[in-house]
Design an enzyme around this catalytic site. Structure first.
Site, PDB file in Angstrom:
ATOM      1  N   CYS A  23      -1.672  -0.089 -14.615  1.00 29.22           N
ATOM      2  CA  CYS A  23      -1.723  -1.504 -15.001  1.00 29.22           C
ATOM      3  C   CYS A  23      -3.177  -1.889 -15.270  1.00 29.22           C
ATOM      4  O   CYS A  23      -4.041  -1.679 -14.411  1.00 29.22           O
ATOM      5  CB  CYS A  23      -1.129  -2.373 -13.900  1.00 29.22           C
TER       6      CYS A  23
ATOM      7  N   HIS B 167       4.962  -9.720 -13.545  1.00 26.61           N
ATOM      8  CA  HIS B 167       3.792 -10.048 -14.357  1.00 26.61           C
ATOM      9  C   HIS B 167       4.100 -10.620 -15.744  1.00 26.61           C
ATOM     10  O   HIS B 167       3.248 -11.298 -16.321  1.00 26.61           O
ATOM     11  CB  HIS B 167       2.850  -8.848 -14.496  1.00 26.61           C
TER      12      HIS B 167
ATOM     13  N   CYS C 193      -5.576  -3.939 -12.828  1.00 27.86           N
ATOM     14  CA  CYS C 193      -5.680  -3.414 -11.467  1.00 27.86           C
ATOM     15  C   CYS C 193      -6.780  -2.361 -11.404  1.00 27.86           C
ATOM     16  O   CYS C 193      -6.795  -1.417 -12.208  1.00 27.86           O
ATOM     17  CB  CYS C 193      -4.331  -2.812 -11.054  1.00 27.86           C
TER      18      CYS C 193
ATOM     19  N   ASN D 222      -7.530 -11.274  -9.626  1.00 28.84           N
ATOM     20  CA  ASN D 222      -8.830 -10.985  -9.028  1.00 28.84           C
ATOM     21  C   ASN D 222      -9.759 -10.416 -10.093  1.00 28.84           C
ATOM     22  O   ASN D 222      -9.313  -9.673 -10.978  1.00 28.84           O
ATOM     23  CB  ASN D 222      -8.683  -9.953  -7.911  1.00 28.84           C
TER      24      ASN D 222
ATOM     25  N   CYS E  69      -1.940  -4.997   4.221  1.00 27.14           N
ATOM     26  CA  CYS E  69      -1.535  -4.407   2.944  1.00 27.14           C
ATOM     27  C   CYS E  69      -2.017  -2.964   2.929  1.00 27.14           C
ATOM     28  O   CYS E  69      -3.217  -2.705   3.109  1.00 27.14           O
ATOM     29  CB  CYS E  69      -2.143  -5.200   1.793  1.00 27.14           C
TER      30      CYS E  69
ATOM     31  N   GLY F 208      -1.397   2.666  -5.374  1.00 23.51           N
ATOM     32  CA  GLY F 208      -0.262   3.527  -5.644  1.00 23.51           C
ATOM     33  C   GLY F 208       1.035   2.782  -5.876  1.00 23.51           C
ATOM     34  O   GLY F 208       1.140   1.573  -5.634  1.00 23.51           O
TER      35      GLY F 208
ATOM     36  N   GLU G 249      -7.279   2.403   0.416  1.00 24.42           N
ATOM     37  CA  GLU G 249      -7.695   1.119   0.959  1.00 24.42           C
ATOM     38  C   GLU G 249      -6.545   0.431   1.694  1.00 24.42           C
ATOM     39  O   GLU G 249      -5.376   0.607   1.356  1.00 24.42           O
ATOM     40  CB  GLU G 249      -8.165   0.196  -0.174  1.00 24.42           C
TER      41      GLU G 249
ATOM     42  N   CYS H 142      -6.833  -4.676  -5.148  1.00 22.94           N
ATOM     43  CA  CYS H 142      -6.440  -3.286  -4.918  1.00 22.94           C
ATOM     44  C   CYS H 142      -7.324  -2.315  -5.691  1.00 22.94           C
ATOM     45  O   CYS H 142      -7.471  -2.405  -6.903  1.00 22.94           O
ATOM     46  CB  CYS H 142      -4.980  -3.115  -5.340  1.00 22.94           C
TER      47      CYS H 142
ATOM     48  N   SER I  46       6.836  -2.776  -2.234  1.00 22.58           N
ATOM     49  CA  SER I  46       6.713  -3.259  -3.611  1.00 22.58           C
ATOM     50  C   SER I  46       6.946  -2.135  -4.611  1.00 22.58           C
ATOM     51  O   SER I  46       6.844  -0.952  -4.279  1.00 22.58           O
ATOM     52  CB  SER I  46       5.329  -3.865  -3.848  1.00 22.58           C
TER      53      SER I  46
ATOM     54  N   CYS J 111      -3.282   5.809  -8.772  1.00 21.42           N
ATOM     55  CA  CYS J 111      -1.960   5.366  -9.220  1.00 21.42           C
ATOM     56  C   CYS J 111      -1.731   5.857 -10.641  1.00 21.42           C
ATOM     57  O   CYS J 111      -2.644   5.840 -11.471  1.00 21.42           O
ATOM     58  CB  CYS J 111      -1.874   3.841  -9.177  1.00 21.42           C
TER      59      CYS J 111
ATOM     60  N   SER K 192       6.648  -6.138  -8.926  1.00 25.28           N
ATOM     61  CA  SER K 192       5.486  -6.592  -9.698  1.00 25.28           C
ATOM     62  C   SER K 192       5.953  -6.852 -11.124  1.00 25.28           C
ATOM     63  O   SER K 192       6.044  -5.937 -11.939  1.00 25.28           O
ATOM     64  CB  SER K 192       4.386  -5.523  -9.662  1.00 25.28           C
TER      65      SER K 192
END
Length: 411
Positions: free
Chosen positions: A145, A248, A148, A322, A134, A191, A115, A365, A223, A141, A246
Site C-alpha cells: 500500500c 480505504h 504505508c 500519517n 498494535c 505485515g 515494530e 506502521c 486486520s 509486507c 483495511s
C-alpha cells in the site's frame, strides 16, 4: 527498478551489519501445548516444571530464565540451550504524547526489524483505563500500500508464532512494572496477518488462553487488507475476536492504487466476505479508512462508501494519513473528514474519526524500520511519486489499474 515496482529498494545504513542466521531454538511462548511437558518428561523431570516455566514466560515480569527462581540453576541452563525465553534480541523504545504512546522497534535474531506501538487511554466517564498494543505479523509486507511506510520496505519474511507473541510480552512487562495490564491487542502493525494466518491464529490462541496470557477474545482485533480466502477461513472457524478490514476506498479503480491486492480480490468480494463473517459470528466488522487529501476523501467517495456499507453490521474508522516519506500525499483536512463522517452517519453507518498518535516518533506502521533501512535512491523516489500521482489521477477518472497483482499474495 522500474515504474511498476511496488516498493522502494532502501539503501543499507552505513553501519548496518550483515544479517545473521536465524536462531534455530524455538521460542518458549510459541510452543504448542504439551511440547514442554514432553521435553521435561524425556529428562525425568516432574510435570510441574512445565508450569513453572509457563509462569515465568507469562507472568509479565521475568525477562529471562535467570529470573525464574523456582527452577534449579542447572535446569535453567538446559532450557536456555534448547529454547529461547525471548525471541526479541534488542528493543529500541521511543515515547510521545506525554508518555501516552510508546513505539518499540524490535530487532529479531536474524536482524529483521519489526515494530509494535503501545497506546495508553486514561479512564473517563463510562470507560475504563485502556492499554492497547498494535503488533506486527510479518517483517515487511508484500501488499505494498503506497501510503504505508512498511510498503516501502517490501517483504522480508513471516514472523514465527513466538516472535508475534513476544511483542506482547515486552509490552506486558513494561506495564507490569507500573502495576498495569494490557487490555487490548490489535494485529495492525507491519505485515498482512492473513498471509501468515496459521501463526497469527496460534498467537491469538495463546493470548486468549486463560492458562497463559488470558486476554479475552473480544479484546483482540485481527486486520486484513482483504485476503478473501483467509477471511473465509476465519469465518469457518467462528472466532469471537474482531475482524478489521483495511478498506480505504469504496471504488475499485481507486482501491486498485491504494490497496494493490484489490486487483486480485476486488471490493465486492472483500465486503461480501466481511458480511458473511459478521453474519456467521454476530461480531461487527471494523473498516479502516486512511484519509488522504484530494485522493479518497471526496464527496463522491463518501457517497460510494455509504452505499457500499449501508445496512451492514459494521463500524468505520476514519484515520488521517500519517506523514510518510516518499509519497506525494498528505492527510485530509479535518473539516473534510468530518463531512465524510457525516455522510456515513446519515446512511446509518457507525463512524469514528480516529486522532493520530505519536507523529513525532514516526508512529505510523513501518516508519522506524524504514528509517533504519536508510534512504532509497533519489531517482527511485521521484519515479515512485510520479507514478502515484499519475495512478491516483487515473483512478479518480474511474480508470482501473493495469498493474500486476503484487507477488507473494497467494491465490
Amino acid at each position: 527498478m522500474t515504474s511498476n515496482d511496488r516498493s522502494l529498494t532502501m539503501a543499507p545504513a552505513p553501519d548496518a551489519p550483515s544479517r545473521p542466521d536465524r536462531d534455530p531454538r524455538p521460542g518458549l511462548s510459541g510452543l504448542e501445548p504439551g511440547v514442554l511437558e514432553a521435553w521435561f518428561a524425556e529428562r525425568g523431570e516432574p510435570a510441574y516444571r512445565a508450569r513453572q516455566v509457563a509462569d515465568a514466560v507469562w507472568g509479565g515480569r521475568a525477562a529471562g530464565t535467570g529470573e525464574a527462581r523456582t527452577l534449579p540453576v542447572a535446569l535453567r541452563a538446559e532450557i536456555d540451550a534448547a529454547f529461547r525465553f525471548d525471541t526479541v534480541a534488542e528493543t529500541e523504545l521511543q515515547t510521545a504524547d506525554a508518555g501516552q504512546t510508546e513505539k518499540a522497534l524490535h530487532r529479531l535474531s536474524d536482524g529483521a526489524l519489526v515494530e509494535s506501538v503501545l497506546m495508553h487511554y486514561p479512564a473517563r466517564p463510562g470507560q475504563r483505563e485502556r492499554h492497547t498494543l498494535c503488533i506486527s505479523s510479518q517483517a515487511g509486507c508484500a501488499v505494498g500500500c503506497p501510503f504505508c511506510a512498511t510498503g516501502e520496505l517490501g517483504f522480508t519474511r513471516d514472523l514465527e508464532t513466538a516472535e508475534i507473541i513476544d511483542q506482547v510480552r515486552h509490552a506486558a512487562r513494561r506495564l507490569a512494572a507500573d502495576r498495569r495490564r494490557l487490555t487490548n491487542v490489535v494485529f495492525m502493525g507491519m505485515g498482512e496477518p492473513l498471509l501468515n494466518l496459521d501463526r497469527v491464529l496460534a498467537a491469538v490462541d495463546a493470548l486468549n488462553d486463560p492458562r497463559w496470557f488470558g486476554l479475552g477474545a473480544r479484546h483482540i482485533t485481527v486486520s486484513t487488507s482483504g485476503v478473501v480466502p483467509g477471511m473465509k477461513r476465519l469465518t469457518a472457524l467462528g472466532p469471537q475476536f474482531t475482524l478489521a478490514v483495511s478498506l480505504h476506498a469504496a471504488r475499485d479503480a481507486l482501491r486498485d492504487v491504494l490497496v494493490p491486492l484489490n486487483r486480485r480480490w476486488p471490493i465486492a468480494e472483500v465486503v461480501g466476505a466481511a458480511r458473511e463473517h459478521a453474519r456467521a459470528t454476530g461480531r461487527r466488522v471494523s473498516y479502516e479508512v486512511t484519509m488522504i487529501g484530494g485522493v479518497n476523501d471526496t464527496d463522491a467517495d463518501a457517497r460510494a462508501m455509504a452505499e457500499l456499507l449501508r445496512g451492514d453490521h459494521a463500524h468505520v474508522n476514519l484515520i488521517p494519513m500519517n506523514p510518510v516519506a516518499h509519497t506525494p500525499w498528505t492527510a485530509s483536512p479535518m473539516d473534510v473528514i468530518e463531512r465524510f463522517e457525516a455522510t456515513l452517519r446519515e446512511a446509518g453507518i457507525a463512524t469514528t474519526v480516529r486522532r493520530n498518535r505519536g507523529q513525532e516518533i514516526g508512529a505510523a506502521c513501518g516508519q522506524l524500520a524504514a528509517e533504519r533501512a536508510g534512504e532509497p535512491p533519489a531517482a527511485a523516489v521521484a519515479r515512485r511519486r510520479k507514478r502515484l500521482i499519475d495512478e491516483s489521477a487515473a483512478a479518480l477518472r474511474g480508470e482501473r489499474s493495469h498493474e500486476p497483482v503484487p507477488t507473494g499474495l497467494g491465490d
